[in-house]
Design an enzyme around this catalytic site. Structure first.
Site, mmCIF file in Angstrom:
data_model
loop_
_atom_site.group_PDB
_atom_site.id
_atom_site.type_symbol
_atom_site.label_atom_id
_atom_site.label_comp_id
_atom_site.label_asym_id
_atom_site.label_seq_id
_atom_site.Cartn_x
_atom_site.Cartn_y
_atom_site.Cartn_z
ATOM 1 N N ARG A 74 0.843 -1.203 0.000
ATOM 2 C CA ARG A 74 0.000 0.000 0.000
ATOM 3 C C ARG A 74 0.881 1.256 0.000
ATOM 4 O O ARG A 74 0.604 2.246 -0.689
ATOM 5 C CB ARG A 74 -0.896 0.018 1.247
ATOM 6 N N GLN A 105 -9.437 10.993 6.639
ATOM 7 C CA GLN A 105 -9.360 9.577 7.050
ATOM 8 C C GLN A 105 -8.249 8.883 6.256
ATOM 9 O O GLN A 105 -7.958 7.724 6.494
ATOM 10 C CB GLN A 105 -10.690 8.885 6.759
ATOM 11 N N ASN A 106 -7.674 9.610 5.302
ATOM 12 C CA ASN A 106 -6.702 8.978 4.404
ATOM 13 C C ASN A 106 -5.329 8.880 5.050
ATOM 14 O O ASN A 106 -4.912 9.765 5.790
ATOM 15 C CB ASN A 106 -6.615 9.750 3.085
ATOM 16 N N VAL A 107 -4.642 7.810 4.709
ATOM 17 C CA VAL A 107 -3.335 7.532 5.334
ATOM 18 C C VAL A 107 -2.191 7.773 4.348
ATOM 19 O O VAL A 107 -1.052 7.404 4.606
ATOM 20 C CB VAL A 107 -3.296 6.069 5.860
ATOM 21 N N HIS A 123 -7.082 8.531 10.915
ATOM 22 C CA HIS A 123 -6.760 7.101 10.818
ATOM 23 C C HIS A 123 -5.272 6.846 10.613
ATOM 24 O O HIS A 123 -4.886 5.788 10.112
ATOM 25 C CB HIS A 123 -7.591 6.448 9.705
ATOM 26 N N CYS A 159 11.922 -2.706 17.022
ATOM 27 C CA CYS A 159 12.190 -1.422 17.674
ATOM 28 C C CYS A 159 13.608 -1.417 18.261
ATOM 29 O O CYS A 159 13.982 -2.348 18.990
ATOM 30 C CB CYS A 159 11.166 -1.221 18.785
ATOM 31 N N THR A 200 -16.059 10.098 0.808
ATOM 32 C CA THR A 200 -16.155 9.084 1.873
ATOM 33 C C THR A 200 -17.525 8.412 1.817
ATOM 34 O O THR A 200 -18.530 9.083 1.575
ATOM 35 C CB THR A 200 -15.891 9.691 3.268
ATOM 36 N N PRO A 226 -19.479 10.555 -6.221
ATOM 37 C CA PRO A 226 -20.201 10.108 -7.422
ATOM 38 C C PRO A 226 -21.334 9.145 -7.091
ATOM 39 O O PRO A 226 -22.237 8.932 -7.912
ATOM 40 C CB PRO A 226 -19.135 9.407 -8.268
#
Ligand code: BJW
Ligand code: ZN
Length: 258
Positions: A74, A105-107, A123, A159, A200, A226
Site C-alpha cells: 500500500r 481519514q486517508n493515510v 486514521h 524497535c 467518503t 459520485p
C-alpha cells in the site's frame, strides 16, 4: 458531471460568507490519483482483501509478516501516486478562507504533498510506523519498495529501543482514534459555517459522525461523491460527481475574482 455545470448558488454564497470551513476527506479524494478506495464495487480494497485478516490488531498479532507486507505494498502504491486536482483545490481553499480545517481519514499523505498544512489525521499515516509496545515512531527507509500486487510476506522491523515489532502507523478497526486529532476535529465540526464531506462512504465511525455534528451545528453541509451515501438526504447539498472535477469548480466559481 461536466465541468461546465454551474456550482449551486448556496455553496458559493455560504463559502463567500464563511469564517470557518471544514473539509472531511475519505479515500474517494485519492481515487483519481490511482489509490484504491476501500468499499467501491470491483476496485475497492475490501473487494479483494479481507479487512479482518489485515486491518485489525488481532490480524497483526496472528500474522505480522502478512500484514506488514500488505501495508508495504500500500505504501509503495501511494509513493508512486501524485496528488490530483481535488487535493490541489483543497490546498488552495486553505489560503482563501479565514479559518480552515482539513480532516482526513486517508493515510496516504497526498494532502500534504499537494500543499495542505495542519492536516488532522483520524486514521494515521502510512509514513509513520511505530513500535507496538513503547510507541517510539520510526521513518521508513528511503525509496519505494518493489512488491507484487497485494504485497508479499515481510517480517516487520524491530524497535531499536525495546525490541518489539514495529507496526504500520494506521488506525485499525477496534482501535481508538488519535486523541488530539479527534478532539480538534470535533471542535472544528461543531463550530464551522461550511462543512464538506468528500469522497467518503460515511460508514466508518466515529469519523462519519463529524457530519452529524456539523448538521446539528447549523452549518451548510456539502457532500461530494459520485455515489449515494446515507447522508444524501441530510446534508444541505449532495453533489454527485468526482472530487477532482467538483472541488476545482467550486473554488474557481467562489473566488473568481480573488
Ligand atoms: C469518490 C470518488 C471520487 C470514489 N471522488 N468520491 C457499529 C456502529 C458504529 C461503529 C461501529 C460499529 N461496529 C464497529 C464499529 C466501530 C468501527 C466502525 O466504524 N465499523 C463500521 C465499518 C461498522 N470503527 C472503529 O473501529 C474505529 N475505532 C473506534 O470506533 O474506536 C472506539 C472503540 C474502540 C474499541 C472498542 C469500541 C470502540 C476505528 C476505525 C478505523 C478505520 N480504519 C480503516 C483502515 C485504516 C488503515 C488502512 O488504510 O488500512 O480506515 S478502515 C477504512 O475505512 C480506512 C478508511 O479511512 C475508512 C473510511 O473509508 P472511506 O475513506 O470512507 O472509503 P470508502 O472506500 O468506504 O469510500 C470511498 C468513497 O469515495 C465511496 O463512497 C465512493 O463512492 C467515493 N468515491 N471515487 C469523490 N473520484
Ligand atoms: Zn519499542
Amino acid at each position: 458531471m461536466s465541468d461546465r455545470v454551474a456550482v449551486d448558488a448556496r455553496i458559493v454564497s455560504a463559502l463567500r460568507a464563511a469564517r470557518r470551513v471544514v473539509i472531511l476527506t475519505g479515500a474517494g479524494v485519492s481515487a483519481e490519483s490511482g489509490v484504491p478506495t476501500f468499499r467501491d464495487k470491483q476496485t475497492g480494497l475490501w473487494e479483494t482483501f479481507d479487512a479482518a485478516e489485515l486491518a485489525t490488531p488481532h490480524a497483526f498479532q496472528r500474522d505480522p509478516s502478512l500484514v506488514w507486507g500488505w501495508y508495504e505494498w500500500r505504501r509503495a502504491t501511494v509513493l508512486g501516486a501524485k496528488p490530483n486536482s481535488a487535493h490541489r483545490a483543497i490546498a488552495t481553499m486553505e489560503k482563501l478562507v479565514p479559518h480552515f480545517t482539513l480532516i482526513t481519514q486517508n493515510v496516504d499523505d497526498l494532502h500534504e504533498r499537494a500543499g495542505s498544512t495542519g492536516v488532522l489525521h483520524l486514521h494515521g499515516q502510512l509514513s509513520r510506523p511505530y513500535c507496538e509496545v513503547c510507541h517510539h515512531s520510526y521513518d521508513h527507509p528511503e525509496g519505494i519498495p518493489d512488491l507484487p500486487q497485494g504485497g508479499a510476506r515481510i517480517e516487520p522491523p524491530r524497535c531499536g529501543a525495546c525490541g518489539a515489532m514495529i507496526r504500520p502507523g494506521v488506525v485499525w478497526f477496534g482501535e481508538h482514534l488519535p486523541d488530539v486529532a479527534w478532539r480538534s476535529a470535533c471542535e472544528a465540526a461543531k463550530h464551522c459555517d461550511v462543512f464538506f464531506c468528500c469522497g467518503t462512504s460515511s460508514v466508518v465511525q466515529p469519523a462519519a459522525s463529524l457530519t452529524d455534528m456539523a448538521i446539528r451545528a447549523g452549518a451548510t453541509t456539502i457532500q461530494i461523491n459520485p455515489n449515494a451515501t446515507d447522508y444524501d438526504g441530510s446534508v444541505t447539498v449532495a453533489i454527485q460527481g468526482p472530487a477532482g472535477i467538483v472541488l476545482p469548480r467550486i473554488v474557481a466559481e467562489t473566488w473568481r475574482s480573488a
